[in-house]
Scaffold this active site. Structure first.
Site, PDB file in Angstrom:
ATOM      1  N   LYS A 280      29.362 -26.275  30.581  1.00 26.88           N
ATOM      2  CA  LYS A 280      30.182 -25.484  29.637  1.00 26.88           C
ATOM      3  C   LYS A 280      30.393 -26.291  28.361  1.00 26.88           C
ATOM      4  O   LYS A 280      30.315 -25.775  27.247  1.00 26.88           O
ATOM      5  CB  LYS A 280      31.515 -25.110  30.297  1.00 26.88           C
ATOM      6  CG  LYS A 280      32.385 -24.174  29.472  1.00 26.88           C
ATOM      7  CD  LYS A 280      33.237 -24.866  28.441  1.00 26.88           C
ATOM      8  CE  LYS A 280      34.086 -23.886  27.679  1.00 26.88           C
ATOM      9  NZ  LYS A 280      34.776 -24.485  26.534  1.00 26.88           N
ATOM     10  N   HIS A 393      42.102 -33.215  22.364  1.00 26.75           N
ATOM     11  CA  HIS A 393      42.277 -31.762  22.411  1.00 26.75           C
ATOM     12  C   HIS A 393      43.626 -31.336  21.875  1.00 26.75           C
ATOM     13  O   HIS A 393      43.724 -30.456  21.046  1.00 26.75           O
ATOM     14  CB  HIS A 393      42.179 -31.295  23.877  1.00 26.75           C
ATOM     15  CG  HIS A 393      40.883 -30.673  24.201  1.00 26.75           C
ATOM     16  ND1 HIS A 393      40.769 -29.364  24.569  1.00 26.75           N
ATOM     17  CD2 HIS A 393      39.645 -31.172  24.185  1.00 26.75           C
ATOM     18  CE1 HIS A 393      39.501 -29.097  24.792  1.00 26.75           C
ATOM     19  NE2 HIS A 393      38.798 -30.179  24.565  1.00 26.75           N
TER      20      HIS A 393
END
Ligand code: MEV
Length: 440
Positions: A280, A393
């Site tokens: 992914k 993130h």
């Protein structure tokens, strides 16, 4: 309230919006305003977008970003990326910078064959079918010549047509398994047009084939369609450097870093739960370049995941090794891409993206996209085995949280500074924000 409508596609855009907002939204004016806010003021540009698909009522924006400093086969590229996920572009940039100083990325196209199939049912003698196929094969090719002549002039076209017996899987089921070279076109329209022509010729010729019985003449084509599984349209990209050049990273020596990195890749090679997430992350890079260059990301996704499971287990698309003191990290994957046709000459941003890449041909684009995937995986694994990904993130996500809270520019600056050396969490941002507002 009746939520169905007859003849919707015949309404004009305003009428469609009128019906939609009346039927589905509490705040009719507001929902209409949101849809209209995304219309382009340039009417011809808006018309172009309206006509890509049916029933268009607005445009859906995604960020269009660039990741500079990619050294690929000794050429520097700035890669366009279309993606909504924070930190993907930053990660690409970091990986590019890291490898630029270590010889850059090397990429190579291994093969470019595309596939399409005519699926049909035939009840009868197999030998007769084989003889019929050998007879009809040249006609299949000549009957498609009006479709193939331009592609042939450029060096592409039909590579082969094979009869495949699939009766072990489904009784009476056979295929014309066809292979194509579509050069710089992704080739979906070309392949599907050829296949539909093959199907017509095949059915017609069967009707008059003297060896066939009446039942055999009635062979039935179920469907004719390209395959998005292209295991012979493969690109490879790699990076390598002496282990000691890997730098110390977050307390890990270069050797420890390399070994832990390889462990992380091995885990993705053997453990499907990890492999899916690992891949992914690769797709973060791949899809964003595929989208920015106007290619079909659904086709690419489907084909790549099938390839990742080709041996019966879903596994990593990347691999890593240390041999004779050299750390090597590589990716191998199928990519059916086009740099002509489709959106490539229609969408102004796609045209710009391709120009930014130096108007690549399909092979060059395959290499660039593979590199974007490899770079993304490198950046993800590097974070995962050192600091963890949340640090980066959440820093990027901070801006999203602040936008949700409708923070002013001044408040945003305060927050960026405040969280420089602290862990970002949604609740902590809201806490600090509330305190700041209360003080104000
Ligand atoms: C997040 O979009 C992608 C990662 O989860 C990939 C990975 O775990 O390798 C960071």
């Amino acid at each position: 309230m009746n939520k169905q409508i007859e003849g919707f596609s015949r309404l004009n855009k305003n009428q469609k919006i009128e019906w939609l907002t009346k039927t589905y939204f509490k705040e009719q004016d507001l929902s209409k305003k949101i849809l209209e806010q995304y219309w382009n003021t340039d009417e011809s540009l808006q018309k172009l977008h309206d006509e890509f698909i049916e029933n268009t009522i607005s445009n859906f924006y995604l960020p269009f970003a660039i990741a500079p400093n990619f050294l690929i086969n000794n050429e520097v590229y700035t890669i366009p990326m279309t993606i909504e996920e924070s930190s993907v572009v930053a990660a690409a940039g970091k990986a590019a910078k890291f490898w630029k100083h270590r010889g850059g990325f090397k990429a190579q196209v291994i093969s470019t064959e595309k596939i399409g199939q005519v699926h049909f049912m035939y009840e009868g003698d197999k030998e007769k079918l084989s003889r019929f196929f050998e007879n009809v094969k040249p006609f299949l090719i000549t009957a498609a010549s009006s479709i193939t002549q331009n592609m042939e002039k450029r060096g592409g076209g039909i590579l082969d047509i094979e009869l495949r017996d699939k009766t072990r899987e489904i009784a009476s089921y056979y295929q014309l398994h066809c292979t194509f070279e579509t050069l710089d076109a992704m080739g979906a329209n070309f392949i599907n047009s050829c296949l539909e022509q093959f199907s017509k010729t095949f059915i017609e010729e069967a009707k008059s084939y003297s060896e066939f019985s009446e039942t055999e003449k009635q062979l039935q084509v179920v469907m004719s369609i390209l395959s998005n599984y292209v295991p012979n349209c493969i690109v490879k990209a790699e990076v390598s450097c002496p282990v000691e050049e890997l730098n110390e990273d977050d307390g890990l020596s270069p050797k420890e870093f390399a070994q832990k990195f390889i462990r992380a890749v091995q885990i993705a090679e053997v453990e499907p739960h990890r492999a899916v997430t690992h891949n992914k992350g690769i797709m973060n890079g791949i899809d964003s370049v595929v989208l920015a260059t106007g290619n079909d990301f659904r086709a690419v996704e489907a084909g790549i995941h099938a390839y990742a499971a080709k041996n019966g287990n879903y596994t990593s698309l990347t691999h890593a090794s240390i041999e004779n003191g050299i750390f090597k990290f590589w990716i191998e994957l199928p990519l059916a891409l086009g740099t002509v046709g489709g959106l490539t000459s229609l969408h102004p941003l796609v045209k710009l993206a391709l120009e930014l890449l130096g108007k690549p041909n399909a092979k060059e684009l395959m290499q660039i996209v593979a590199v974007a995937g490899l770079a993304q995986n490198f950046a993800a694994l590097r974070s995962l085995i050192t600091t963890g990904i949340q640090k980066g993130h959440m820093k990027m996500h901070l801006m999203n949280i602040m936008n949700q809270l409708k923070a002013t520019e001044e408040e945003k600056n305060y927050f960026l500074n405040y969280f420089k050396d602290k862990t970002v969490s949604h609740s902590e941002v809201v806490n600090v924000f509330n305190k700041l507002r209360a003080k104000a």
